[in-house]
Design a protein around this motif. Structure first.
Motif, PDB file in Angstrom:
ATOM      1  N   PHE A  65     -15.530  15.075  13.876  1.00  0.00           N
ATOM      2  CA  PHE A  65     -16.562  14.527  12.989  1.00  0.00           C
ATOM      3  C   PHE A  65     -15.932  14.280  11.626  1.00  0.00           C
ATOM      4  O   PHE A  65     -15.502  15.215  10.945  1.00  0.00           O
ATOM      5  N   VAL A  66     -15.842  13.009  11.238  1.00  0.00           N
ATOM      6  CA  VAL A  66     -15.190  12.640   9.982  1.00  0.00           C
ATOM      7  C   VAL A  66     -16.220  12.016   9.046  1.00  0.00           C
ATOM      8  O   VAL A  66     -17.003  11.160   9.452  1.00  0.00           O
ATOM      9  N   ALA A  67     -16.206  12.472   7.809  1.00  0.00           N
ATOM     10  CA  ALA A  67     -17.110  11.937   6.795  1.00  0.00           C
ATOM     11  C   ALA A  67     -16.322  11.636   5.528  1.00  0.00           C
ATOM     12  O   ALA A  67     -15.318  12.283   5.227  1.00  0.00           O
ATOM     13  N   PHE A  68     -16.794  10.634   4.816  1.00  0.00           N
ATOM     14  CA  PHE A  68     -16.261  10.328   3.490  1.00  0.00           C
ATOM     15  C   PHE A  68     -17.364  10.652   2.495  1.00  0.00           C
ATOM     16  O   PHE A  68     -18.498  10.198   2.653  1.00  0.00           O
ATOM     17  N   CYS A  69     -17.032  11.457   1.506  1.00  0.00           N
ATOM     18  CA  CYS A  69     -18.022  11.896   0.520  1.00  0.00           C
ATOM     19  C   CYS A  69     -17.633  11.394  -0.860  1.00  0.00           C
ATOM     20  O   CYS A  69     -16.538  11.660  -1.341  1.00  0.00           O
ATOM     21  N   HIS A  70     -18.563  10.682  -1.477  1.00  0.00           N
ATOM     22  CA  HIS A  70     -18.408  10.305  -2.873  1.00  0.00           C
ATOM     23  C   HIS A  70     -18.975  11.440  -3.711  1.00  0.00           C
ATOM     24  O   HIS A  70     -20.061  11.946  -3.424  1.00  0.00           O
ATOM     25  N   LEU A 107     -13.438  10.657  -4.128  1.00  0.00           N
ATOM     26  CA  LEU A 107     -13.694  10.315  -2.741  1.00  0.00           C
ATOM     27  C   LEU A 107     -12.981  11.362  -1.893  1.00  0.00           C
ATOM     28  O   LEU A 107     -11.772  11.570  -2.032  1.00  0.00           O
ATOM     29  N   LEU A 108     -13.746  12.038  -1.021  1.00  0.00           N
ATOM     30  CA  LEU A 108     -13.193  13.067  -0.153  1.00  0.00           C
ATOM     31  C   LEU A 108     -13.213  12.586   1.294  1.00  0.00           C
ATOM     32  O   LEU A 108     -14.180  11.949   1.722  1.00  0.00           O
ATOM     33  N   LYS A 109     -12.183  12.912   2.026  1.00  0.00           N
ATOM     34  CA  LYS A 109     -12.191  12.730   3.476  1.00  0.00           C
ATOM     35  C   LYS A 109     -12.348  14.120   4.065  1.00  0.00           C
ATOM     36  O   LYS A 109     -11.516  15.005   3.833  1.00  0.00           O
ATOM     37  N   VAL A 110     -13.434  14.309   4.808  1.00  0.00           N
ATOM     38  CA  VAL A 110     -13.792  15.617   5.348  1.00  0.00           C
ATOM     39  C   VAL A 110     -13.767  15.553   6.868  1.00  0.00           C
ATOM     40  O   VAL A 110     -14.266  14.590   7.460  1.00  0.00           O
ATOM     41  N   MET A 111     -13.195  16.586   7.501  1.00  0.00           N
ATOM     42  CA  MET A 111     -13.148  16.641   8.955  1.00  0.00           C
ATOM     43  C   MET A 111     -13.664  17.998   9.417  1.00  0.00           C
ATOM     44  O   MET A 111     -13.154  19.037   8.999  1.00  0.00           O
ATOM     45  N   ILE A 132     -21.056  19.443 -10.063  1.00  0.00           N
ATOM     46  CA  ILE A 132     -21.234  18.252  -9.234  1.00  0.00           C
ATOM     47  C   ILE A 132     -22.617  17.707  -9.550  1.00  0.00           C
ATOM     48  O   ILE A 132     -23.623  18.393  -9.401  1.00  0.00           O
ATOM     49  N   GLY A 133     -22.647  16.450  -9.998  1.00  0.00           N
ATOM     50  CA  GLY A 133     -23.920  15.820 -10.339  1.00  0.00           C
ATOM     51  C   GLY A 133     -24.609  15.235  -9.122  1.00  0.00           C
ATOM     52  O   GLY A 133     -25.810  15.390  -8.938  1.00  0.00           O
ATOM     53  N   SER A 134     -23.841  14.575  -8.252  1.00  0.00           N
ATOM     54  CA  SER A 134     -24.418  14.000  -7.048  1.00  0.00           C
ATOM     55  C   SER A 134     -23.334  13.753  -6.007  1.00  0.00           C
ATOM     56  O   SER A 134     -22.148  13.696  -6.325  1.00  0.00           O
ATOM     57  N   THR A 135     -23.790  13.612  -4.765  1.00  0.00           N
ATOM     58  CA  THR A 135     -22.896  13.298  -3.658  1.00  0.00           C
ATOM     59  C   THR A 135     -23.516  12.177  -2.830  1.00  0.00           C
ATOM     60  O   THR A 135     -24.730  11.986  -2.835  1.00  0.00           O
ATOM     61  N   HIS A 136     -22.665  11.462  -2.141  1.00  0.00           N
ATOM     62  CA  HIS A 136     -23.108  10.413  -1.223  1.00  0.00           C
ATOM     63  C   HIS A 136     -22.128  10.440  -0.050  1.00  0.00           C
ATOM     64  O   HIS A 136     -20.920  10.284  -0.251  1.00  0.00           O
ATOM     65  N   SER A 137     -22.648  10.670   1.151  1.00  0.00           N
ATOM     66  CA  SER A 137     -21.778  10.811   2.316  1.00  0.00           C
ATOM     67  C   SER A 137     -21.968   9.679   3.306  1.00  0.00           C
ATOM     68  O   SER A 137     -23.076   9.174   3.485  1.00  0.00           O
ATOM     69  N   MET A 138     -20.859   9.310   3.942  1.00  0.00           N
ATOM     70  CA  MET A 138     -20.850   8.307   5.006  1.00  0.00           C
ATOM     71  C   MET A 138     -20.086   8.899   6.183  1.00  0.00           C
ATOM     72  O   MET A 138     -19.100   9.606   5.981  1.00  0.00           O
ATOM     73  N   PHE A 139     -20.547   8.607   7.389  1.00  0.00           N
ATOM     74  CA  PHE A 139     -19.947   9.183   8.582  1.00  0.00           C
ATOM     75  C   PHE A 139     -19.224   8.117   9.381  1.00  0.00           C
ATOM     76  O   PHE A 139     -19.697   6.989   9.488  1.00  0.00           O
ATOM     77  N   VAL A 140     -18.102   8.482   9.947  1.00  0.00           N
ATOM     78  CA  VAL A 140     -17.301   7.550  10.734  1.00  0.00           C
ATOM     79  C   VAL A 140     -17.939   7.364  12.099  1.00  0.00           C
ATOM     80  O   VAL A 140     -18.216   8.344  12.804  1.00  0.00           O
ATOM     81  N   ILE A 141     -18.183   6.120  12.464  1.00  0.00           N
ATOM     82  CA  ILE A 141     -18.715   5.789  13.784  1.00  0.00           C
ATOM     83  C   ILE A 141     -17.565   5.678  14.775  1.00  0.00           C
ATOM     84  O   ILE A 141     -17.597   6.258  15.850  1.00  0.00           O
ATOM     85  N   SER A 142     -16.547   4.921  14.410  1.00  0.00           N
ATOM     86  CA  SER A 142     -15.341   4.847  15.237  1.00  0.00           C
ATOM     87  C   SER A 142     -14.154   4.553  14.327  1.00  0.00           C
ATOM     88  O   SER A 142     -14.288   3.893  13.312  1.00  0.00           O
TER      89      SER A 142
END
Length: 153
Positions: A65-70, A107-111, A132-142
């Motif tokens: 499960f990989v996510a990119f977090c702003h 920008l973080l790459k989280v696994m 940390i003021g805010s976060t925004h996460s996106m998840f890798v589909i493929s």
């Protein structure tokens, strides 16, 4: 350091498979084993080759499960930046952390294993970092492309 065509080829070959022996490399490059050894040592001593690693298949170790977090800090002051960077480097789930320009600061790459593990990471670890003021996460589909090799032209 300036690179000639042989240095570039050595870097390309090692990035493709760093377990190749100097003998194998010498055959591919039409050089002596000693010449290959000396060139690799020069690249290592000059910091061009930083280290050798094993690339692990994430699915085999249950980390698919990989996510990119702003991340946006609450304020842009040196103390907050230094503290955030120090604390985020200690989070094993974070593979990469980049200080970026734009609407967010990092920008973080989280696994992790799965969505539940990601939620636990966010709630128990990441959001516990001060300022940390805010976060925004996106998840890798493929994963369409992933490489560690730097093009050496």
């Amino acid at each position: 350091m300036t690179f000639d065509a042989i240095d570039r080829k050595i870097l390309q070959l090692l990035q493709n498979d760093s377990k190749q022996t100097n003998k194998e490399l010498s055959n591919k490059l039409n050089l002596s084993v000693t010449a290959v050894f000396e060139r690799i040592k020069k690249l290592e001593n000059n910091g061009v080759i930083n280290k050798y690693v094993a690339l692990v298949k994430k699915e085999k170790v249950e980390k698919s499960f990989v996510a990119f977090c702003h991340i946006k800090l609450s304020q842009h002051i040196q103390a907050y930046v230094v503290q955030f960077e120090k604390e985020v480097t200690n989070l094993t789930e974070v593979l990469e952390c980049h200080h970026i320009s734009g609407d967010y600061d990092y920008l973080l790459k989280v696994m992790v294993k799965d969505m539940e593990a990601f939620r636990e990471f966010m709630v128990e670890k990441l959001t516990n970092i001060n300022h940390i003021g805010s976060t925004h996460s996106m998840f890798v589909i493929s994963e369409v492309k992933s490489t560690t090799a730097i093009p050496i032209l």
